[in-house]
Design an enzyme around this catalytic site. Structure first.
Site, PDB file in Angstrom:
ATOM      1  N   ILE A 108       0.839  -1.182   0.000  1.00  0.00           N
ATOM      2  CA  ILE A 108       0.000   0.000   0.000  1.00  0.00           C
ATOM      3  C   ILE A 108       0.883   1.244   0.000  1.00  0.00           C
ATOM      4  CG2 ILE A 108      -1.893  -1.162   1.192  1.00  0.00           C
ATOM      5  CD1 ILE A 108      -1.093   0.406   3.740  1.00  0.00           C
ATOM      6  N   SER A 109       0.323   2.351  -0.451  1.00  0.00           N
ATOM      7  CA  SER A 109       1.012   3.638  -0.503  1.00  0.00           C
ATOM      8  C   SER A 109       2.249   3.501  -1.399  1.00  0.00           C
ATOM      9  CB  SER A 109       1.341   4.095   0.916  1.00  0.00           C
ATOM     10  OG  SER A 109       1.732   5.444   0.943  1.00  0.00           O
ATOM     11  N   ASN A 110       3.432   3.941  -0.961  1.00  0.00           N
ATOM     12  CA  ASN A 110       4.549   3.750  -1.874  1.00  0.00           C
ATOM     13  C   ASN A 110       5.008   2.294  -1.898  1.00  0.00           C
ATOM     14  OD1 ASN A 110       6.207   3.551   0.405  1.00  0.00           O
ATOM     15  ND2 ASN A 110       6.996   5.642   0.207  1.00  0.00           N
TER      16      ASN A 110
END
Length: 623
Positions: free
Chosen positions: A285-287
């Site tokens: 998730i996210s980066n």
């Protein structure tokens, strides 16, 4: 486990051969007997060091370090018997506690452990090491959790890079919580970021087990080059001089390779475990989501599927914007623009923040960035400029959280250093990091503070007592250097060219043809807006005929962990249930027992202060 063929393709072998051949420069010794036994891949002794193996049973499991849901919910961290010299086991337990609380909504009523997710007791073993990318100055951490109940016939492996700049346990609530109770092994990587802080005053940092050691003794996870008079704190994401984001796909690949070695060691009678006979899904998730999308473009048929939640990803395509571009833009303009918006989520408390936001409007006008004869006109102009660049009101409203917690500035400072490959003391805008006294001035760290950095930090400071040093004392002091950060994107200086060159190295390509990819993003995401990241990526991949599915989740922003704040919990839905559901469907489809996720715009229902139910989530129907 049913595989299409046991040995799927010569491509997998050629891809691994290419990878391990590239690693040969890192070799420190001859091939092991296991290398000769398998013959199909050069073993990871050529790219890994500081190998450790530990057992976790009888009150100290893989998933919660024996804390269980109640212990993870505790506001107080697990204690250290000696705060100045915690043991490796104490540091691990506290790091797991910290990373769970930084990612998942564990608050009562939020549904975790009841409606979705698991904190089951999972006994097993951990294998960890430092991994090296050819040419890199610093290693990244890899860690593999192998449950005692690992299904040796099914052979399921998740590979999970940490989100943000978190340490190696940063994806435990994402991948570990889903995979370990199902009998899958889970491989993690901090992807060259992490919490291996280095105290420049004492020349000490984190060893392989997280304990503090002296640089002179060697064996540290991160030991930067620095002048003899350097003071303060250095950390790997900002100071490795490697631009780790450029190699995130390789980091994920290396974690998978290390996991196969760990499985061979855990179950020698069932070896070899290979890319051909082990089901491998990358999830983040996210980066970390951006990292698994970068892994999806790696050569070879080594991955079976990818699930990317709210990914930070940059492509060549309409609407795509670099993280550094929109972060520095938001850092400057958003505090002013938010003055035009009603019903902002709390925190930040708008009544208390308003004076600073008004000040920002005035400083932007004086700098010629915005126009307007009064504050209202200036705020409207700032908001209009953000709209013109693709910001939605949903993203601006959720972005108020990042303004309130100073996240835009923190992210921009770190990424400027990383993209430009700047070392200690070289930040082009003059920023540095240190422990801070009550008056905001730098001070030396204590032994107890140093000891807790590895377990307590979330990656990018401020946090764990480490703060940003900005010694310019003028009206709206943050904006003075924020203009410098912004000019590293827009300007024509050598530093700006250096930073933009680093950003260009992070641009994503297309996923491998035939690789199933599921992308999930909150429509209201105010930190990594969907319009700048997932939407352009999906459009580009589909235009090239790639197998990409897209879940767009309404009333969902970026941070599940902040849903414990009453106003955020009332407005927004968590993202982790959708990541888990996509993993459920992906694994079932790979095993011939269901269909892959299909496109959906998920029409969720805000909780409005009530306990989370399935009706609120409105999970897309399976087909």
């Amino acid at each position: 486990m049913t595989l299409n063929t046991f040995f799927r393709s010569a491509l997998r072998l050629s891809a691994l051969t290419a990878l391990t051949t590239a690693m040969a420069a890192c070799a420190s010794g001859p091939r092991s007997p296991e290398d000769e036994k398998t013959g199909t891949r050069v073993r990871e002794s050529m790219m890994f060091s500081a190998d450790r193996a530990t057992m976790h049973r009888d009150g100290d499991d893989l998933l919660t370090a024996g804390l269980g849901l109640a212990g993870l919910r505790s506001l107080a961290p697990p204690p250290f018997a000696d705060p100045t010299a915690p043991t490796a086991a104490e540091l691990r337990r506290r790091a797991i506690w910290s990373n769970w609380r930084g990612i998942a909504d564990l608050a009562p009523g939020g549904g975790y452990g009841e409606l979705y997710g698991s904190t089951a007791t999972v006994p097993g073993r951990e294998f960890s090491a430092f991994a090296t990318v050819p040419g890199a100055h610093q290693p990244h951490r890899v860690l593999v959790q192998v449950p005692d109940a690992f299904d040796r016939k099914r052979r399921c492996l998740l590979v999970a890079p940490s989100s943000g700049s978190r340490g190696v346990y940063g994806a435990i609530a994402v991948a570990g919580a889903w995979g370990l109770p199902k009998g899958c092994a889970v491989a993690y990587t901090d992807k060259g970021t992490g919490t291996d802080y280095f105290d420049l005053d004492t020349r000490s940092g984190a060893r392989a087990d997280g304990t503090v050691g002296a640089d002179a003794a060697g064996g540290l996870a991160f030991a930067p080059a620095a002048s003899a008079g350097a003071s303060g704190v250095a950390f790997k994401h900002a100071h490795s001089q490697d631009n780790p984001e450029a190699d995130w796909g390789t980091h994920v690949h290396q974690a998978a390779a290390f996991a196969l070695q760990a499985l061979d060691r855990a179950f020698p009678a069932d070896a070899p475990f290979t890319f051909d006979n082990t089901r491998i899904i990358a999830v983040g998730i996210s980066n970390g989501g951006g990292a698994v999308l970068r892994a999806a473009e790696q050569d070879g048929d080594w991955l079976d599927a990818v699930v990317a939640g709210e990914p930070s990803v940059l492509v060549d395509g309409a609407g795509s914007r670099a993280l550094y571009d929109y972060t520095t833009e938001a850092a400057l303009l958003m505090p002013c623009a938010l003055l035009t918006m009603e019903n902002l989520p709390q925190p930040p408390l708008q009544a208390q923040a308003r004076a600073g936001w008004i000040q920002r409007c005035a400083s932007l006008r004086d700098a010629g960035v915005i126009e307007g004869a009064d504050t209202d006109a200036q705020a409207r102009d700032a908001r209009a400029r953000l709209h013109a660049q693709g910001w939605t009101d949903e993203a601006l409203r959720a972005g108020a959280l990042s303004v309130g917690f100073d996240l835009w500035r923190a992210v921009a400072i770190t990424y400027a250093s990383a993209y430009g490959r700047y070392g200690v003391g070289e930040h082009p805008c003059g920023y540095r990091w240190s422990m801070l006294a009550a008056d905001g001035t730098p001070r030396a760290a204590t032994a107890a503070e140093r000891a807790a950095w590895w377990s307590d930090a979330s990656g990018i400071p401020p946090g764990a007592g480490v703060g940003i040093v900005d010694e310019i004392a003028k009206v709206d002091p943050a904006a003075i250097r924020l203009h410098c950060l912004r000019d590293l994107w827009r300007g024509a200086s050598a530093d700006a060219e250096r930073v933009r060159r680093g950003v260009a190295e992070t641009r994503a390509g297309l996923p491998r043809a035939g690789l199933p990819v599921t992308v999930i993003h909150g429509v209201d995401d105010g930190l990594i807006p969907m319009a700048f990241t997932s939407a352009p990526y999906v459009a580009k991949a589909r235009a090239a005929g790639r197998d990409v599915r897209f879940w767009q989740v309404r009333n969902a922003q970026h941070f599940d962990a902040f849903l414990g704040l009453p106003d955020y919990g009332a407005r927004y839905l968590p993202m982790l249930p959708y990541v888990y559901a996509a993993l459920d469907r992906t694994l079932a489809a790979l095993e011939g027992e269901g269909a892959m996720p299909v496109d959906a715009v998920v029409q969720t229902v805000p909780r409005a202060g009530k306990p989370l139910t399935a009706e609120h989530l409105a999970m897309p129907a399976a087909r």
